[in-house]
Motif scaffolding. Structure first.
Motif, PDB file in Angstrom:
ATOM      1  N   ASN A  78      31.294  40.858  29.336  1.00  0.00           N
ATOM      2  CA  ASN A  78      31.942  40.974  28.044  1.00  0.00           C
ATOM      3  C   ASN A  78      32.808  42.213  28.050  1.00  0.00           C
ATOM      4  O   ASN A  78      32.351  43.292  28.429  1.00  0.00           O
ATOM      5  CB  ASN A  78      30.894  41.118  26.945  1.00  0.00           C
ATOM      6  CG  ASN A  78      30.239  39.792  26.638  1.00  0.00           C
ATOM      7  OD1 ASN A  78      30.851  38.742  26.815  1.00  0.00           O
ATOM      8  ND2 ASN A  78      28.999  39.841  26.196  1.00  0.00           N
ATOM      9  N   ASP A 137      41.381  35.707  31.054  1.00  0.00           N
ATOM     10  CA  ASP A 137      41.871  34.765  30.055  1.00  0.00           C
ATOM     11  C   ASP A 137      41.906  33.360  30.653  1.00  0.00           C
ATOM     12  O   ASP A 137      41.686  33.180  31.847  1.00  0.00           O
ATOM     13  CB  ASP A 137      43.256  35.195  29.535  1.00  0.00           C
ATOM     14  CG  ASP A 137      44.235  35.386  30.660  1.00  0.00           C
ATOM     15  OD1 ASP A 137      44.098  34.687  31.673  1.00  0.00           O
ATOM     16  OD2 ASP A 137      45.120  36.257  30.545  1.00  0.00           O
ATOM     17  N   THR A 167      35.944  39.706  24.609  1.00  0.00           N
ATOM     18  CA  THR A 167      36.402  38.575  25.414  1.00  0.00           C
ATOM     19  C   THR A 167      35.751  38.681  26.787  1.00  0.00           C
ATOM     20  O   THR A 167      35.116  39.670  27.116  1.00  0.00           O
ATOM     21  CB  THR A 167      37.935  38.579  25.603  1.00  0.00           C
ATOM     22  OG1 THR A 167      38.308  39.880  25.990  1.00  0.00           O
ATOM     23  CG2 THR A 167      38.652  38.144  24.365  1.00  0.00           C
TER      24      THR A 167
END
Lengths: 639, 717
Positions: B296, A323, A309
């Motif tokens: 990442n 997020d 992510t």
């Protein structure tokens, strides 16, 4: 999408070989670019072989259509190259064989597949001034328009032995085309070398909307239905924003290859994701504070793409998962907008503040007369008051706020003008990286403790003479009209854009707009390389041949840049010798200046040598390159 | 013959700066001062450091900061017993935990929860152990070798660094040790007052410090500045503590990012070649700071981890990874690959043998590639022999000491000519200009250089002064870096008359290296402006708009007002908001009362709100705008009726708007290939009705897409 172009090369095989130089280079250039939208046809006349769709009828004898409406390919270029360099293909010229007029008329029929399509169409004729023209052909020239069937076609003719008063037939024929250029083979070689195609990149709009002055900003912030255009208490201009400049990197598709026993294998890059994880060695030393951390205590653990992510590294110790909630929270909710904040004096903006590529702000597409008048009036008032605008520009919602200057300008195209604003970003507080440096102004700028300082006044005197000698003369009229942009590239229409090398016609008005000489050198060498490879049946043999090449330059032309060629590519310099003349003017004073200051090129190697032999007075070798001879620095491959 | 390695990147090290703040605790340091808005000097120092860390995390998050105190009542753990040394945190890379610690201390002082006097009590009796203190600080630096630039910022208001005169020599040795370790010491001597009313300033006696700094020049600037301040203010109190603390800490953000190091060659031609020149260095002045790119991260483990990337070469035929050989030292060798360009072999695929690829690769071996990319400059090309003017000159040139420099290798910048300052146009800007100044090492200091020009500073200074005086800038050509391609630049002097007024960032003396575009980098106007020339272009600028309207706009410009833009006072709202939010997240700070509105976080929106107020409050301005709009409306209405008349003419005289096409029409058109009379609008409308037909902007493409669609339909049938 690129614009489509069809070029028909009509080559007279009976003419001297060097008229074909242009043709070969043009096709080689197209093959290297590999554009699918750049198509060619090749028609040879005075050829032993007669090959075309109506060959069986016995018409158009001696015409050989080698390529018809195709993307150039290596094998075809090789075939053409061999035909053009061999004499065996030339047929005996008789009244039955088609001459240049017939061949051009015939070639016009090859334009048929482009009918009803958006195409740039060119016919390139390569011939000799002495090329035999059959009786009755001259009258046929009048029927050129009929053959073209109203299609806009450009005609470029390369004529060996061209003089002002000859080749009347070719000139007459060319005059029937939409645009035409007739050049000698010598001119054509110059064009190939120094006038690569100048292409118009289709402008892409970056923003469309209102440029507002005094809009009801509290409504702008809260009410999405607010339209400044309908608000009479503010002024708004409907604008489109386009790039004015764009840094360009050379993007030829060069890849890496492995060469093994005659075959060539392309190398691709592959990437794998991993994280570092402590292994048992790492675990062992974990409690021992004194132990050193090293690579061997960690293992690479491959991971799957799906487990990745986005994250943000706030500091070397703080990694946050970014997020969507956090991302949203950290985004300022700004809307796309373009607003005038206040005015600036044009001369008050330091050049150092200009920190982005320039953008053009023009009246929107399908503008009303009202909008254009508004835009014009505003620009005129700014120019006359010598003001620029401080503007806030948000190109896209929730992205960046750019604060920049809008300069009012007039863009000249022949004798007409249009108004535009030029937007360039200014720095924010965070962007200031100004450090402290030595002071250069004042008479004592060079004073140093314990050292005799040079006589700055006398050096300055010489330096001023030097600067005067090397200042280029510019028309006085330019000063005070600094808001006028006179540059053919900015007002280039897509119809003027061509993929062929051509003589620039009135493209540019000032000396300092030229094409990149480095890129031109690279591509012309690449074309030479490609053309010389055509002599080999196998690429591998060619590669083996050039790999060990160490031939030196023996021609008088230098392989390096110099004052003469640095700005020579697509250059409009009325007098290409201008920079050279200035340099010559400055030689005398620069010698005196260099001796007064005591400048000399010092090589590090020499300085080291000096340290070894301390007692001897230091003798500088002076210049790098002094032991090397002439132009031997880099060998030239005169393919 | 050896070639320079063109692929070699210009060597540039990332600056990682380690900054230690060392503060001597004394009673007066805790006294609130009127000149500091009733803050104590210590509070001011900590506030400034807190701000510095917040700013630095945006641009230089790899920098490190440490804050130490000496002469403290309590000695911190890990320091020699009773040494009086303590710390807020030791020198370490910037991080959220240290930032939080500091901001808590600052907050506790502000709201009186735990005042600084209670946290860091100064000793009553001085220890006179500066040697120990400095030696410990030196050790702190030595334990963090990752910083390639190190600074010690030393605050004190005690002008007696030692009591025992014998300590002088050992202190001097330690200071030299700092210098040997390339640690720059910046002492900041704070003022204190002799009386409660804070009117009598205590003179700071620098003689003892001068003793211990004798072998270094660390003290020079402090002394120079003090002298300067005294000259300017004739000893008055305005050279105060607040300025000292703020400016000295803010100055820590100053960076000199070196971008280029090359020679600027001024001369050309026989007998001299490029012998007149100077070595120069180029630095960034302004550069747009962006939010750091997100990384990442791997979330499956115990803690978040940054994902690393392994990149390797694979063969396109077998997809096998290319094994990389290692040499004896275990270092990886370069793959023996050759650059090449793939060309289409044939259009007739059936000419190919089985499994033969339809590509021929034009290989470019290293030696050929070098030749193609050689950008050296020739100062004495043979065509000089033919130059007419030269024959006269050669008589006058006496044989001198000068040795001809025949050519210059990359990197270099070569003078083409000079131009008048007022002929410079900024409209084709490409990127921020670099700042160029003389290379004080004459080119011998940079690792990537073969040498440089003697007396560069003299040449450069004279060039600068003369250009400013004559109002000229230089046009130069060349590659400023080893791996760059030839570029055209304007070398434009800074601080020419009037260009640097009071309300702007002060620029250093030197030249701006402004990249100018090559033709290919200039973009054209959009096609509609050029094709509808009668609409957008005009012959006479004076007649393209009513004079009344122009005059009205001039009045508006006058009323809205002109002022300069100063970047110092305008921060980047989007960047600040992002880092504010991320900092709150990283430091786990409370954000309940945080202002999240645009106008609360964006100064530019605030300024636009104020501008609107001006438009409403200034009646003259309001009326002007109304009259401008009514003038425009009148112009619009006149044009509208003219247009309507023309339109009706067209409708009466010529064809009506074409009717929409139906399927049968299109099939007929397709079969007979008679697209000539169909309009683009008709085609677009037709395509819109079918999802499976690709849209296009050009007529030819639309027809092609429709044809493809019909062909595919026919095939499926």
């Amino acid at each position: 999408m690129a614009d489509k172009e069809l070029t028909i090369f009509v080559v007279d095989l009976a003419s001297p070989k060097n008229v074909c130089n242009y043709v070969l280079n043009a096709i080689a250039g197209k093959l290297l670019k590999g554009l699918k939208t750049d198509l060619v046809s090749v028609v040879l006349f005075h050829s032993q072989t007669t090959s075309h769709s109506s060959a069986s009828s016995g018409k158009f004898k001696g015409i050989n259509v080698l390529l018809d409406f195709e993307q150039p390919s290596y094998i075809q270029l090789q075939r053409l190259y061999r035909i053009l360099t061999l004499d065996s293909e030339v047929c005996e010229v008789t009244p039955e064989t088609s001459d240049l007029v017939q061949s051009v008329l015939f070639s016009s029929t090859l334009l048929a597949p482009t009918k009803g399509k958006v195409f740039t169409r060119n016919i390139v004729l390569a011939t000799d001034v002495a090329s035999v023209i059959n009786t009755g052909s001259v009258e046929k020239i009048e029927s050129v328009p009929k053959f073209l069937q109203g299609l806009p076609v450009n005609m470029y003719a390369i004529v060996h032995g061209l003089k002002d008063n000859n080749a009347t037939e070719v000139r007459l024929m060319a005059s029937h085309f939409k645009t035409s250029q007739v050049m000698s083979d010598i001119e054509a070689d110059e064009v190939v070398a120094h006038h690569p195609p100048v292409k118009k990149t289709r402008p892409v709009s970056l923003f469309r909307g209102d440029l507002r002055l005094g809009a009801n900003y509290s409504r702008v912030l809260t009410d999405p239905s607010y339209d400044a255009d309908r608000d009479n208490s503010c002024v708004s201009f409907k604008v489109d924003v386009y790039p004015a400049t764009k840094s360009e990197a050379n993007s030829l598709g060069i890849h890496e290859y492995l060469v093994e026993n005659g075959s060539v294998v392309k190398l691709d890059r592959s990437t794998k994701y991993f994280v570092w994880e402590k292994n048992f060695q790492g675990e062992k030393v974990e409690d021992d504070e004194a132990a050193e951390v090293n690579d061997k205590q960690y293992d690479k653990i491959p991971i799957e793409h799906s487990h990745i992510t986005q994250g943000f590294k706030f500091s070397n110790f703080d990694l946050l998962a970014l997020d969507s909630d956090l991302k949203q929270a950290a985004t300022l909710k700004i809307q796309a907008a373009f607003d005038i904040m206040r005015f600036l004096d044009v001369d008050s903006i330091p050049i150092a503040y200009l920190t982005s590529e320039a953008l053009l702000v023009v009246p929107e597409k399908d503008s009303s007369f009202r909008n254009i008048t508004n835009h014009n009036a505003f620009c005129i008032s700014l120019i006359e008051e010598r003001k620029a605008i401080l503007a806030r520009f948000v190109k896209k919602s929730e992205k960046e706020i750019e604060v920049g200057v809008l300069y009012p300008v007039q863009i000249k195209d022949q004798n007409l003008y249009t108004h535009s604003l030029v937007f360039i970003r200014l720095p924010f507080k965070e962007d200031i990286k100004v450090g402290r440096f030595i002071k250069l102004s004042g008479q004592n700028a060079l004073k140093q403790k314990d050292k005799p300082s040079p006589d700055l006044a006398s050096i300055n005197n010489m330096m001023e003479n030097f600067i005067e000698a090397r200042t280029i003369a510019e028309p006085e009229a330019k000063f005070g009209a600094n808001h006028i942009i006179n540059n053919g590239k900015i007002s280039m229409k897509s119809l003027d854009s061509s993929k062929l090398p051509l003589i620039p016609k009135g493209l540019l008005a000032t000396e300092f707009f030229a094409s990149d000489p480095g890129a031109n050198k690279f591509s012309s060498k690449l074309r030479k390389l490609l053309l010389s490879s055509l002599n080999f049946d196998e690429m591998q043999n060619f590669y083996d041949d050039i790999k060990l090449e160490t031939r030196s330059l023996d021609s008088s032309e230098t392989n390096l840049f110099n004052l003469h060629n640095a700005l020579a590519v697509n250059s409009p310099l009325k007098d290409p010798e201008e920079l050279l003349k200035l340099a010559v003017k400055g030689i005398d004073i620069s010698k005196k200046l260099a001796e007064e200051i005591g400048t000399a090129y010092v090589r590090k190697e020499d300085v080291k040598k000096r340290k070894i032999t301390k007692d001897q007075p230091f003798q500088s070798k002076g210049n790098y390159g002094s032991e090397e001879k002439g132009y031997d620095e880099v060998p030239d491959f005169g393919f | 013959m050896s070639f320079p390695n063109l692929d070699q990147n210009y060597k540039q090290y990332e600056v990682k700066e380690g900054i230690v703040f060392l503060i001597e605790l004394t009673d007066s340091l805790f006294k609130p001062l009127a000149t500091l808005d009733d803050h104590s000097q210590l509070q001011e120092i900590l506030l400034c450091i807190d701000e510095l860390m917040s700013d630095m995390i945006v641009s230089f998050y790899k920098n490190g900061v440490g804050i130490y105190f000496y002469n403290s009542e309590e000695t911190g753990s890990k320091f020699p017993k009773k040494s009086g040394l303590t710390k807020i945190f030791s020198l370490n890379d910037l991080n959220s935990s240290n930032m939080k610690t500091l901001s808590n201390i600052v907050r506790d002082e502000a709201d009186g929860f735990k005042p600084l006097t209670k946290r860091y009590r100064p000793r009553a009796e001085p220890l006179d152990n500066l040697q120990t203190v400095l030696r410990m600080i030196l050790r702190e630096f030595q334990q963090k070798p990752q910083y390639n630039r190190t600074k010690l910022i030393w605050f004190t208001n005690n002008d007696k660094p030692y009591l025992n005169p014998e300590a002088k020599d050992s202190l001097r040795t330690i200071i030299s040790d700092f210098e040997d370790n390339n640690i720059f010491i910046e002492p900041i001597f704070l003022d204190s007052y002799l009386d409660e009313a804070q009117t009598k300033r205590k003179e700071f006696e620098t003689s003892l410090f001068e003793n211990i700094f004798l072998n270094t020049n660390f003290l020079n600037r402090v002394l120079r500045e003090t002298r300067h301040a005294e000259e300017q203010n004739s000893g008055s109190d305005s050279f105060d503590a607040i300025n000292k603390i703020k400016t000295s800490i803010a100055r820590l953000k100053e960076v000199r990012r070196i971008q280029i190091s090359c020679d600027l060659i001024l001369s050309d031609g026989p007998g001299i070649g490029g012998a007149l020149g100077c070595s120069i260095k180029g630095y960034t002045l302004f550069d747009h700071e962006k939010i750091k790119a997100s990384k990442n991260v791997y979330t499956e483990g115990e803690a978040l981890k940054v994902v690393q990337i392994d990149s390797s070469s694979i063969r396109s035929d077998t997809q096998a990874e290319v094994e990389i050989e290692r040499d004896n030292d275990g270092k990886q060798k370069k793959i023996d690959a050759v650059k090449g360009l793939a060309l289409k072999y044939t259009n007739k695929v059936d000419e190919l043998k089985e499994n033969e690829s339809n590509e021929r690769v034009l290989l470019l071996p290293e030696n050929v590639l070098q030749d193609m990319k050689s950008y050296s400059f020739d100062h004495v090309p043979q065509f000089y022999q033919n130059a007419k003017d030269l024959s006269q000159l050669e008589v006058s040139s006496e044989p001198g000491q000068l040795e001809e420099v025949s050519f210059s290798k990359v990197p270099y910048l070569k003078l083409l000519c000079f131009r008048q300052l007022n002929s410079f146009q900024p409209f084709f800007n490409l990127k921020p200009a670099l700042f160029v100044t003389a290379d004080l090492d004459d080119g011998l200091g940079s690792g990537n250089r073969e040498g440089g020009f003697a007396n560069s500073r003299t040449t450069f200074t004279s060039l600068y002064q003369s250009c400013v005086k004559l109002k000229r800038f230089a046009m130069v050509f060349g590659c400023a870096k080893l791996n760059s391609t030839p570029t055209l630049y304007a070398l434009y002097p800074t601080n020419t008359d009037g260009s640097n007024s009071g309300n702007a960032v002060e620029l250093p003396d030197g030249f701006l290296l402004v990249s100018l575009p090559w033709l290919g980098e200039i973009r054209s106007l959009p096609e509609y402006v050029l094709t509808e020339q009668s609409k957008y272009f005009f012959e006479d600028p004076a007649r393209c708009a009513p004079l009344q309207l122009v005059e009205a706009f001039k009045k508006v410009i006058g009323l809205v007002g002109t002022s300069e833009y100063n970047p110092e006072s305008h921060s980047n709202p989007v960047l600040q908001y992002f880092y504010k939010t991320i900092k709150q997240e990283a430091l786990q700070m409370d954000i309940k009362d945080e202002d999240q509105t645009v106008e609360g976080n964006d100064w530019s929106s605030k300024e636009l709100l104020q501008l609107k107020t001006l438009f409403t409050e200034d009646r003259a301005l309001g009326e002007l705008v109304l009259s401008i709009n009514s003038m425009l409306d009148a112009i619009g209405a006149a044009e509208g009726s003219k247009r309507a008349a023309e339109d009706s003419d067209i409708q009466n005289g010529k064809k009506q708007k074409a009717r929409p096409l139906n399927e049968a029409d299109v099939i007929t058109l397709w079969k007979n290939d008679t697209w000539g009379n169909v309009t683009v609008a008709q085609l677009r409308e037709f395509i819109k009705r079918y999802d499976s037909i690709k849209s296009a902007t050009k007529k030819a493409d639309m027809i092609a897409n429709i044809s493809n669609f019909l062909e595919s339909k026919q095939k499926t049938k």
